[in-house]
Structures are given as C-alpha cells and as structure tokens.
Scaffold this active site. Structure first.
Site, PDB file in Angstrom:
ATOM      1  N   ASN A 201       0.827  -1.205   0.000  1.00  7.43           N
ATOM      2  CA  ASN A 201       0.000   0.000   0.000  1.00  7.43           C
ATOM      3  C   ASN A 201       0.866   1.261   0.000  1.00  7.43           C
ATOM      4  O   ASN A 201       2.089   1.197   0.182  1.00  7.43           O
ATOM      5  CB  ASN A 201      -0.911   0.001   1.229  1.00  7.43           C
TER       6      ASN A 201
ATOM      7  N   THR B 175       9.966   1.715  -0.961  1.00  8.82           N
ATOM      8  CA  THR B 175      11.177   2.357  -1.469  1.00  8.82           C
ATOM      9  C   THR B 175      12.347   2.191  -0.504  1.00  8.82           C
ATOM     10  O   THR B 175      13.478   1.909  -0.918  1.00  8.82           O
ATOM     11  CB  THR B 175      10.919   3.856  -1.727  1.00  8.82           C
TER      12      THR B 175
ATOM     13  N   GLU C 165       9.534   3.611  -8.485  1.00  9.01           N
ATOM     14  CA  GLU C 165       8.245   3.933  -9.092  1.00  9.01           C
ATOM     15  C   GLU C 165       8.231   5.383  -9.578  1.00  9.01           C
ATOM     16  O   GLU C 165       8.727   6.280  -8.895  1.00  9.01           O
ATOM     17  CB  GLU C 165       7.130   3.735  -8.053  1.00  9.01           C
TER      18      GLU C 165
ATOM     19  N   TYR D 293      -5.689  13.935  -7.784  1.00  9.63           N
ATOM     20  CA  TYR D 293      -6.191  14.078  -6.419  1.00  9.63           C
ATOM     21  C   TYR D 293      -7.221  15.200  -6.318  1.00  9.63           C
ATOM     22  O   TYR D 293      -8.127  15.160  -5.481  1.00  9.63           O
ATOM     23  CB  TYR D 293      -5.034  14.328  -5.448  1.00  9.63           C
TER      24      TYR D 293
ATOM     25  N   ASP E 269      10.309  -1.207  -7.549  1.00 17.71           N
ATOM     26  CA  ASP E 269       9.467  -0.601  -6.524  1.00 17.71           C
ATOM     27  C   ASP E 269       8.072  -0.434  -7.131  1.00 17.71           C
ATOM     28  O   ASP E 269       7.796   0.538  -7.814  1.00 17.71           O
ATOM     29  CB  ASP E 269      10.076   0.747  -6.132  1.00 17.71           C
TER      30      ASP E 269
ATOM     31  N   ASP F 221      -0.298  -2.390 -10.847  1.00 17.79           N
ATOM     32  CA  ASP F 221      -0.941  -1.215 -11.433  1.00 17.79           C
ATOM     33  C   ASP F 221      -2.455  -1.428 -11.465  1.00 17.79           C
ATOM     34  O   ASP F 221      -3.238  -0.486 -11.315  1.00 17.79           O
ATOM     35  CB  ASP F 221      -0.406  -0.985 -12.850  1.00 17.79           C
TER      36      ASP F 221
END
Length: 287
Positions: A23, A29, A46, A58, A97, A103
């Site tokens: 999550n 990382t 990533e 967002y 990562d 995805d």
C-alpha cells in the site's frame, strides 16, 4: 572448479527480477534501497515524482483517473522492460518498486469508486493484458503487509507530501482489499509471494536471506527473471514494443464514445482522436 561453481552460483542468484508491492507508504522504497546493498541488485523506483497527472488526479479524480492510470501503466511497462534490458546487459538482478502487475490495484480502485467507467476500465484491461502477455513473470514478489490505518498515519505524519495531503483512510482501505486479489492472481500464475509484516518495518538482512533462499531453491521459478532469447528479441524489436502500448481501432472507438458522453475530452472527430491517442501512447512508451 571452485571458481566456476562460485561464478555460476553468483549468476544464478543475481539474474532475477524482484518486485516489491504494498500500500501507499508501506515502506517499499526504503526496503528496495536497503536490499540494493544487501543483494547487490539495481533498484528501479516507481515514477511518482514526475507523474504529470498526480496533483490533478487528487483534485479531480473522475476527470483524470483513466488518463493517469494509462500513463502509469505505460511507465510501469517501460520500467519492466528497462529492468529486463539491465539484466540482459549486465547480468545484475533488479528490484522494482511496485510493478505493472499491481498497477491493476489502482485501476480497480478507481473503477470501484466511479472514477473510471466500465468502458474505460475495459480499455485499460485490454491494454494491460496485451502488455503482460509479452513479459516474463518476475522471479519473486515481496508484499509489505501494513494496516491501512498505519499507512494513513505514515502518509500524513511521516511522508507529508502535499499532493497526498487529502488521501482519506477509506481510499487506503480500498487499496488493501484490491491488493489481496492482486496477490492471489500473482500466486495463481506461479510467482512466489513472500508476505512480510511491515507494521514496524523490519530487517533488510532477514528479507535478503529470504530472497536468497527462494531464488537458490529454484521452485521452478529460477529462470523467470532471467532474460531468455525470446525476451531479448522483444527488447530489440522497437516496433513491437510501440505496438504493445496501443490498441486496435474497435477498442479506441468504445472508449471514444464513452469519453465523449462524459465530456472528458474535446469533441474531436474520431479519426483525429485516435491519431492523437496513439501519438500520446507512442510518446509515453518511448519516454
């Protein structure tokens, strides 16, 4: 003899592709960078910092959900190809990562939240399936298991990224549910999956030992991270790589009609829209 054995052992233990999943703010990382030293692998991070849609998403998830997911899908496809190329050229193992496999977690969450329509999700799924069919499976998947509530606390009290400041707990809980299904699918196709309790983080040396154990044991996955002749041919075929990032006319048409209905792009004539989307796809996959 001893040198030859050591050399073969070294190749066997390094020419692999490991993916780290979990999550948001689970610690992927940090662990990846620690394992880079522990295992002598190269880390491919990533693509979050350069994501051109993240802030917009967002703010307006319904408008940018599908566009961002397609961008991320292509970036993760590129990252996977880059990892394979690195292994082929250097013999060094790679740690990803997050990957093209997970995805789907974010696309599915967007679908469930109504940010991506069923038509848009079908478009995404077709493209992802087309890409995955051409890729070898990873040698190993590490899943960092952290309660959504703790991830939420880390996002807001530890990472403190401005673009993530509005992420609600419910969103992370939903991602956790989708990850369960993703992990099931990875296991079904034969990818060894190591579930790590990362609530209080953990020792990279312990994880490194687990990785070495799984890889050395083989479990019929020893060759999956190694670049085969077939994969090398794919990596050398730029035309095919470009085509894998695009879809046939009929799939574009379905998405086009749905997007027009939702008012999510300018009302271009279909031929212009298809040409524009293909050009965008080629640009994104080419970098």
């Amino acid at each position: 003899v001893h040198f030859t054995f050591f050399f073969l052992f070294l190749i066997f233990c390094t020419m692999h592709l490991i993916i780290i999943e979990g999550n948001i703010s689970s610690g992927k990382t940090t662990l990846a960078k620690q394992l880079e030293t522990e295992l002598g692998y190269s880390v491919f991070l990533e693509p979050t910092i350069t994501n051109p849609y993240l802030v917009k998403y967002y703010a307006e998830p319904r408008k940018y959900g599908l566009k961002m997911q397609l961008w991320l899908l292509r970036q993760r496809f590129r990252a996977y190809l880059a990892a394979l190329s690195h292994i082929a050229e250097t013999g060094q193992g790679v740690i990803l990562d997050r990957s093209i496999y997970s995805d789907w977690v974010f696309a599915e969450k967007n679908r469930r939240d109504g940010n991506i329509s069923e038509e848009g999700f079908a478009y995404y799924s077709s493209l992802r399936s087309q890409m995955l069919a051409a890729l070898p499976l990873p040698s190993l998947a590490l899943y960092l298991d952290v309660p959504a509530s703790l991830c939420h606390s880390r996002v807001h009290n530890l990472r403190k990224r401005e673009c993530e400041s509005t992420i609600p707990l419910e969103y992370l809980e939903g991602l956790a549910v989708c990850y369960e299904r993703c992990n099931e699918e990875l296991s079904k196709v034969g990818v060894p999956l190591v579930d790590l309790d990362w609530s209080e983080f953990g020792e990279s040396t312990t994880v490194g030992a687990q990785v070495k154990s799984v890889v050395a044991a083989g479990r019929e996955t020893g060759a999956r991270g190694i670049v085969t002749d077939e994969v090398k041919q794919l990596l050398d075929d730029s035309e095919r790589l470009h085509s894998l990032s695009l879809l046939p006319h009929d799939v574009y048409s379905t998405w086009y009609d749905e997007e027009i209905d939702e008012g999510l792009h300018s009302n271009l004539p279909y031929a212009e829209f298809e040409a524009e989307e293909k050009a965008r796809g080629q640009k994104e996959i080419a970098g």
